[in-house]
Design a protein around this motif. Structure first.
Motif, PDB file in Angstrom:
ATOM      1  N   LYS A  73       0.824  -1.207   0.000  1.00 18.63           N
ATOM      2  CA  LYS A  73       0.000   0.000   0.000  1.00 18.63           C
ATOM      3  C   LYS A  73       0.865   1.267   0.000  1.00 18.63           C
ATOM      4  CE  LYS A  73      -3.625  -2.550   2.392  1.00 18.63           C
ATOM      5  NZ  LYS A  73      -4.449  -2.696   1.162  1.00 18.63           N
ATOM      6  N   ASN A  74       2.136   1.090  -0.356  1.00 19.15           N
ATOM      7  CA  ASN A  74       3.098   2.205  -0.439  1.00 19.15           C
ATOM      8  C   ASN A  74       3.259   2.929   0.899  1.00 19.15           C
ATOM      9  OD1 ASN A  74       3.622   1.876  -3.281  1.00 19.15           O
ATOM     10  ND2 ASN A  74       1.602   2.770  -3.654  1.00 19.15           N
ATOM     11  N   ILE A  75       3.247   2.155   1.981  1.00 20.59           N
ATOM     12  CA  ILE A  75       3.434   2.701   3.325  1.00 20.59           C
ATOM     13  C   ILE A  75       4.801   2.252   3.838  1.00 20.59           C
ATOM     14  CG2 ILE A  75       2.573   2.731   5.693  1.00 20.59           C
ATOM     15  CD1 ILE A  75      -0.223   2.067   4.474  1.00 20.59           C
ATOM     16  N   VAL A  76       5.591   3.207   4.316  1.00 23.01           N
ATOM     17  CA  VAL A  76       6.945   2.936   4.800  1.00 23.01           C
ATOM     18  C   VAL A  76       6.903   2.653   6.299  1.00 23.01           C
ATOM     19  CG1 VAL A  76       9.269   3.877   5.076  1.00 23.01           C
ATOM     20  CG2 VAL A  76       7.934   4.413   3.021  1.00 23.01           C
ATOM     21  N   VAL A  77       7.620   1.617   6.728  1.00 21.70           N
ATOM     22  CA  VAL A  77       7.651   1.218   8.142  1.00 21.70           C
ATOM     23  C   VAL A  77       8.889   1.793   8.823  1.00 21.70           C
ATOM     24  CG1 VAL A  77       7.781  -0.722   9.744  1.00 21.70           C
ATOM     25  CG2 VAL A  77       6.382  -0.907   7.674  1.00 21.70           C
ATOM     26  N   HIS A  78       8.676   2.377  10.008  1.00 22.65           N
ATOM     27  CA  HIS A  78       9.772   2.878  10.844  1.00 22.65           C
ATOM     28  C   HIS A  78       9.804   2.057  12.132  1.00 22.65           C
ATOM     29  CE1 HIS A  78      10.228   6.781   8.571  1.00 22.65           C
ATOM     30  NE2 HIS A  78       9.014   6.422   8.191  1.00 22.65           N
ATOM     31  N   ILE A  79      10.973   1.585  12.513  1.00 19.57           N
ATOM     32  CA  ILE A  79      11.107   0.871  13.785  1.00 19.57           C
ATOM     33  C   ILE A  79      12.063   1.647  14.685  1.00 19.57           C
ATOM     34  CG2 ILE A  79      10.573  -1.377  12.779  1.00 19.57           C
ATOM     35  CD1 ILE A  79      13.555  -2.020  12.832  1.00 19.57           C
ATOM     36  N   PRO A  80      12.015   1.384  15.997  1.00 19.28           N
ATOM     37  CA  PRO A  80      12.893   2.111  16.924  1.00 19.28           C
ATOM     38  C   PRO A  80      14.373   1.818  16.666  1.00 19.28           C
ATOM     39  CG  PRO A  80      11.101   1.011  18.094  1.00 19.28           C
ATOM     40  CD  PRO A  80      11.085   0.479  16.695  1.00 19.28           C
ATOM     41  N   ASN A  81      15.222   2.672  17.237  1.00 22.83           N
ATOM     42  CA  ASN A  81      16.662   2.405  17.145  1.00 22.83           C
ATOM     43  C   ASN A  81      17.010   1.175  17.983  1.00 22.83           C
ATOM     44  OD1 ASN A  81      17.150   3.171  19.899  1.00 22.83           O
ATOM     45  ND2 ASN A  81      17.138   5.316  19.283  1.00 22.83           N
ATOM     46  N   THR A  82      18.249   0.747  17.902  1.00 26.43           N
ATOM     47  CA  THR A  82      18.648  -0.525  18.521  1.00 26.43           C
ATOM     48  C   THR A  82      18.375  -0.556  20.020  1.00 26.43           C
ATOM     49  OG1 THR A  82      20.376  -0.839  16.865  1.00 26.43           O
ATOM     50  CG2 THR A  82      20.566  -2.117  18.886  1.00 26.43           C
ATOM     51  N   VAL A  83      18.725   0.510  20.728  1.00 29.61           N
ATOM     52  CA  VAL A  83      18.510   0.554  22.178  1.00 29.61           C
ATOM     53  C   VAL A  83      17.025   0.486  22.498  1.00 29.61           C
ATOM     54  CG1 VAL A  83      18.731   1.976  24.254  1.00 29.61           C
ATOM     55  CG2 VAL A  83      20.652   1.810  22.647  1.00 29.61           C
ATOM     56  N   GLU A  84      16.233   1.305  21.819  1.00 31.82           N
ATOM     57  CA  GLU A  84      14.786   1.335  22.075  1.00 31.82           C
ATOM     58  C   GLU A  84      14.121   0.020  21.674  1.00 31.82           C
ATOM     59  OE1 GLU A  84      13.901   6.111  21.476  1.00 31.82           O
ATOM     60  OE2 GLU A  84      13.827   4.767  19.751  1.00 31.82           O
ATOM     61  N   LYS A  85      14.590  -0.553  20.577  1.00 30.71           N
ATOM     62  CA  LYS A  85      14.048  -1.827  20.102  1.00 30.71           C
ATOM     63  C   LYS A  85      14.239  -2.926  21.151  1.00 30.71           C
ATOM     64  CE  LYS A  85      16.105  -3.390  16.492  1.00 30.71           C
ATOM     65  NZ  LYS A  85      16.575  -3.494  15.097  1.00 30.71           N
ATOM     66  N   ASN A  86      15.425  -2.966  21.751  1.00 28.23           N
ATOM     67  CA  ASN A  86      15.700  -3.956  22.791  1.00 28.23           C
ATOM     68  C   ASN A  86      14.849  -3.713  24.025  1.00 28.23           C
ATOM     69  OD1 ASN A  86      17.670  -5.499  21.448  1.00 28.23           O
ATOM     70  ND2 ASN A  86      19.269  -4.039  21.933  1.00 28.23           N
ATOM     71  N   LEU A  87      14.644  -2.448  24.371  1.00 28.10           N
ATOM     72  CA  LEU A  87      13.802  -2.121  25.525  1.00 28.10           C
ATOM     73  C   LEU A  87      12.363  -2.571  25.295  1.00 28.10           C
ATOM     74  CD1 LEU A  87      15.090   1.469  26.432  1.00 28.10           C
ATOM     75  CD2 LEU A  87      15.185  -0.548  27.922  1.00 28.10           C
ATOM     76  N   VAL A  88      11.838  -2.308  24.109  1.00 27.53           N
ATOM     77  CA  VAL A  88      10.463  -2.704  23.790  1.00 27.53           C
ATOM     78  C   VAL A  88      10.309  -4.218  23.903  1.00 27.53           C
ATOM     79  CG1 VAL A  88       8.756  -2.877  21.923  1.00 27.53           C
ATOM     80  CG2 VAL A  88       9.934  -0.715  22.332  1.00 27.53           C
ATOM     81  N   HIS A  89      11.216  -4.950  23.275  1.00 25.43           N
ATOM     82  CA  HIS A  89      11.152  -6.416  23.311  1.00 25.43           C
ATOM     83  C   HIS A  89      11.247  -6.941  24.744  1.00 25.43           C
ATOM     84  CE1 HIS A  89      11.776 -10.559  21.871  1.00 25.43           C
ATOM     85  NE2 HIS A  89      12.641 -10.652  22.867  1.00 25.43           N
ATOM     86  N   ASP A  90      12.204  -6.422  25.492  1.00 25.08           N
ATOM     87  CA  ASP A  90      12.426  -6.908  26.859  1.00 25.08           C
ATOM     88  C   ASP A  90      11.229  -6.617  27.757  1.00 25.08           C
ATOM     89  OD1 ASP A  90      14.895  -7.824  26.105  1.00 25.08           O
ATOM     90  OD2 ASP A  90      16.016  -6.148  26.973  1.00 25.08           O
ATOM     91  N   LYS A  91      10.621  -5.450  27.614  1.00 28.82           N
ATOM     92  CA  LYS A  91       9.460  -5.108  28.444  1.00 28.82           C
ATOM     93  C   LYS A  91       8.252  -5.980  28.100  1.00 28.82           C
ATOM     94  CE  LYS A  91      10.931  -1.793  31.135  1.00 28.82           C
ATOM     95  NZ  LYS A  91      10.901  -1.934  32.623  1.00 28.82           N
ATOM     96  N   ILE A  92       8.097  -6.279  26.818  1.00 30.01           N
ATOM     97  CA  ILE A  92       6.998  -7.164  26.421  1.00 30.01           C
ATOM     98  C   ILE A  92       7.173  -8.531  27.060  1.00 30.01           C
ATOM     99  CG2 ILE A  92       5.975  -8.427  24.481  1.00 30.01           C
ATOM    100  CD1 ILE A  92       6.583  -5.942  22.739  1.00 30.01           C
ATOM    101  N   MET A  93       8.384  -9.084  26.954  1.00 27.69           N
ATOM    102  CA  MET A  93       8.619 -10.455  27.408  1.00 27.69           C
ATOM    103  C   MET A  93       8.736 -10.583  28.923  1.00 27.69           C
ATOM    104  SD  MET A  93       8.330 -12.003  24.642  1.00 27.69           S
ATOM    105  CE  MET A  93       8.576 -13.614  25.402  1.00 27.69           C
ATOM    106  N   SER A  94       9.218  -9.543  29.595  1.00 27.21           N
ATOM    107  CA  SER A  94       9.410  -9.640  31.045  1.00 27.21           C
ATOM    108  C   SER A  94       8.218  -9.105  31.845  1.00 27.21           C
ATOM    109  CB  SER A  94      10.676  -8.887  31.471  1.00 27.21           C
ATOM    110  OG  SER A  94      10.551  -7.493  31.232  1.00 27.21           O
TER     111      SER A  94
END
Length: 245
Positions: free
Chosen positions: A143-164
């Motif tokens: 649909k011609n939509i560009v995806v933005h994800i967090p930087n490496t530090v923020e990405k790790n924080l998001v994942h860790d908070k979800i799982m813990s």
């Protein structure tokens, strides 16, 4: 007349419970009366799933676990099948190949909602497999939509908070503030909205109102798509007549 819904749940059970609540509330709104959803739930043991992921980095064991769950639902008569977790949608091609069924795809449903908002740059939060995987990116790029994800530090924080925390049903103000700040960071880097691409994140952020861009709750979007699929024939048949049990 209502199609039987089959849900693969348990990953985590916290969001699966939210699926059950939302689906039944939406069915009541759509059909009225005393209607509730006809639902089968194959709820998996998340600990076993995570152990399999550690044992087999190729993910073939995890993939088989999801395929087997879908097959249980199919054999149980489910006509509309959905997975109550974002990340396991990466197994959708294997599900289709092995079970010969289509699932109500969470990324497809979400991409349609983002498109309706005329957003061309969207942020994505979720576990690492979701943020770094292709299954959201592919649906949105169509649909011609560009995806933005967090930087490496923020990405790790998001994942860790979800799982813990989040999958264990732990929701704190500190973590909510962290996710709000990461959303603001995505916005500052061009994201016009943010997909809450983990079905527990909307539970964490359900009271957030101060952000300058829309948040897309994949749980709510997915539940609406599931109910629409289950009620497609019902809605057509009852368009000009009262609904009765």
């Amino acid at each position: 007349m209502m199609k039987k819904i089959g849900l693969v749940g348990g990953l985590s059970w916290v969001s699966t419970a939210e699926y059950y609540r939302l689906i039944n509330e939406l069915i009541r709104v759509k059909l009225g009366g005393y209607h509730s959803a006809h639902v089968l739930i194959e709820s998996l043991d998340e600990n076993k799933f995570l152990e399999m992921a550690k044992l087999d980095p190729s993910e073939k064991l995890c993939e088989k676990m999801i395929i087997d769950a879908v097959d249980v639902l199919r054999r149980g008569g489910a006509e509309v099948i959905a997975l109550c977790a974002n990340g396991v949608h990466r197994f959708e091609p294997a599900i289709k190949e092995n079970c010969n069924v289509d699932i109500v795809h969470i990324a497809d449903s979400t991409a349609k909602e983002v498109e309706k908002s005329n957003i061309k740059n969207i942020g994505l939060l979720g576990v690492m497999k979701t943020m770094e995987g292709d299954f959201y990116r592919d649906k949105l790029s169509e649909k011609n939509i560009v995806v933005h994800i967090p930087n490496t530090v923020e990405k790790n924080l998001v994942h860790d908070k979800i799982m813990s925390e989040l999958v264990l049903g732990k929701f704190t103000q500190e973590t909510e503030d962290l996710f709000v700040n990461i959303c603001m960071s995505l916005n500052a880097n061009g994201a016009e909205g943010v997909i809450l691409g983990c079905t527990e994140i909307p539970l964490l952020m359900k009271n957030v109102e101060s952000l300058p861009m829309p948040l897309f709750s994949t749980t709510e979007i997915h539940c609406k798509a599931i109910v629409d699929a289950a009620c497609a024939k019902v809605t057509l048949l009852n368009k000009n007549m009262p609904i009765s049990d």
